[in-house]
Design an enzyme around this catalytic site. Structure first.
Site, PDB file in Angstrom:
ATOM      1  N   SER A 137      73.118 -24.978  15.638  1.00 12.68           N
ATOM      2  CA  SER A 137      74.096 -25.628  16.503  1.00 12.68           C
ATOM      3  C   SER A 137      73.526 -25.835  17.906  1.00 12.68           C
ATOM      4  CB  SER A 137      75.387 -24.807  16.510  1.00 12.68           C
ATOM      5  OG  SER A 137      76.428 -25.513  17.142  1.00 12.68           O
ATOM      6  N   ASP A 352      76.258 -34.262  39.538  1.00 14.98           N
ATOM      7  CA  ASP A 352      74.806 -34.278  39.768  1.00 14.98           C
ATOM      8  C   ASP A 352      74.056 -33.473  38.706  1.00 14.98           C
ATOM      9  OD1 ASP A 352      76.068 -32.011  40.740  1.00 14.98           O
ATOM     10  OD2 ASP A 352      74.574 -31.637  42.298  1.00 14.98           O
ATOM     11  N   HIS A 405      79.465 -26.644   9.088  1.00 22.20           N
ATOM     12  CA  HIS A 405      78.636 -26.375  10.257  1.00 22.20           C
ATOM     13  C   HIS A 405      77.997 -24.988  10.220  1.00 22.20           C
ATOM     14  CE1 HIS A 405      77.316 -27.015  14.372  1.00 22.20           C
ATOM     15  NE2 HIS A 405      77.806 -25.851  14.715  1.00 22.20           N
TER      16      HIS A 405
END
Length: 426
Positions: A137, A352, A405
């Protein structure tokens, strides 16, 4: 930086525990933190090549093995294995409500680029010229950053459910994950036909009754709906069905949720074990496109049928649980997250961010890699993963619907052995 190492023998293997101080910010080294890694060397394996395991998350420490089973057993057939506690987790300066580092300046430094720089510092301190990588993952996200910055340090890389998008905003990621979850949900409702009515009944009850969790706070219906993360796991349909079988009892003529049900749900909806997972979750998608993440899961969910947090469970069509998505109101309702409320807001509005991936380096350099890509993955969508796979110089995808998953938990040995063989095929 001085490396400190201690040694012990566990289940026939040598365990070495490494501690190393590294800069908080590798780009502007001033203050430092201590990172921790546990190395496991099989009997007679002192000269085996090294494999670094990168844990999923973000915000979770590396596994604490109690026996050599699963993917670890398979990996130890060929490697010494290093389990790294990523910064801010486990013994690597865990950040929770009592941490001195609970501020945006430090939480900004928990992304994949700094984790990779920690790993490089550790590799050099251990005197390892090159090592292989295994990432589950978010660990696969870290591998993609690793191969964007230090491809020369990697022998091979194996990814399980962890090929990230390298060019999409968090909004696009969550549109895809909610779409995958819708499909998964409908399959759940088909296989467990009474589950939808039970979920609606519980949510309506929570909207009109005060039910308290063991930690003292009221359980809301929107928080209850976050148990849908279980739908992305291999045994998720059954574990949810067992949970939902008999949630109510009558107490003094009043319909109430059972205490064992509330205890179970409380464990599922609390982030006490890993508050960082919620606090920095969306930052792992920042920087791939300009601008802030701005609580992407919340804004996207409001526009997708079945997922808005304020739906009426009696009338809404469709009506779904949510998945791994993180919402701002969780920092109000979960006592474990309340101390992170302000910093999470600051991270959500930050603009940013630096990019984590370099498409040119991925395409031109780096080792042969292999990845297990899960067709029905509600955490890391198939389409984004396959697009990224094409950008690697040589990544061999194994596209499968055998696992969800958490396939590495279901049959990690078989998955690792297959990926190991794939990188050696011509």
């Amino acid at each position: 930086m001085t490396l400190r190492t201690s040694t012990a023998i566990r289940f026939g293997h040598t365990f070495r525990e490494h501690r190393l101080r590294v800069p908080w910010d590798h780009h502007a080294p001033r203050e430092t933190l201590e990172i921790f890694a546990r190395e496991i060397i099989p009997a007679g394996g002192e000269n085996l090549p090294t494999l670094l395991y990168l844990q999923g998350g973000p915000g979770f420490p590396s596994p604490r093995p109690v026996d050599p089973s699963g993917w670890l057993e398979a990996a130890l057939e060929h490697h010494r294995v290093i389990l790294l506690d990523q910064r801010g987790t486990g013994h690597s300066e865990r950040i929770d409500a009592d941490s001195p580092y609970l501020d945006a300046a430090h939480l900004r430094l928990l992304r994949a680029d700094q984790i990779v720089a920690d790993a490089e510092t550790l590799r050099e301190a251990l005197g390892i010229r090159r090592w292989s990588l295994l990432g589950q993952s978010f660990g696969g996200f870290c591998i993609t950053t690793y191969l964007s910055t230090h491809p020369e340090s990697v022998e091979h890389a194996y990814l399980t459910g962890g090929l990230p998008s390298t060019d999409s905003h968090a909004d696009d990621i969550y549109r895809a994950t909610f779409s995958k979850l819708s499909t998964r949900h409908e399959k759940f409702y088909t296989e467990i036909p009474w589950a939808e009515d039970r979920i609606r009944e519980i949510c309506h009850h929570l909207n009109n009754s005060e039910e308290l969790l063991a930690t003292g706070e009221r359980l809301s219906s929107r928080r209850f709906r976050t148990i849908g993360i279980e739908l992305g796991r291999g045994t998720g349909f059954d574990t949810l069905a067992y949970l939902l079988e008999e949630p109510f009892r009558e107490y003094r003529g009043e319909k109430r949720l059972r205490s064992d049900f509330l205890l179970d749900v409380g464990g599922r909806v609390s982030f006490a074990e890993a508050p960082l997972y919620a606090a920095i979750h969306e930052t792992i998608y920042a920087g791939t496109t300009p601008g802030p993440t701005s609580w992407a899961a919340q804004s996207v969910s409001d526009a997708i049928p079945g997922f808005a947090y304020d739906l009426d469970p009696r009338e809404a069509e469709p009506f779904y649980l949510t998945g791994e998505h993180i919402f701002p109101w969780q920092f109000e309702e979960d006592p474990a997250l309340e101390p992170f409320r302000q910093v999470a807001e600051e991270l959500a509005q930050a603009e940013d961010w630096t990019p984590l991936y370099d498409a040119e380096v991925l395409a031109e350099a780096g080792p042969v890699c292999a990845a297990a890509v899960y067709v029905d993955d509600i955490f890391v969508p198939l389409e984004h993963s396959l697009r990224t796979a094409e950008r690697y110089r040589d990544l061999r995808p194994w596209i499968t619907n055998e696992f969800q998953h958490d396939g590495i938990r279901q049959d990690g040995a078989a998955i690792f052995r297959r990926l190991y063989q794939m990188v050696r095929e011509h």
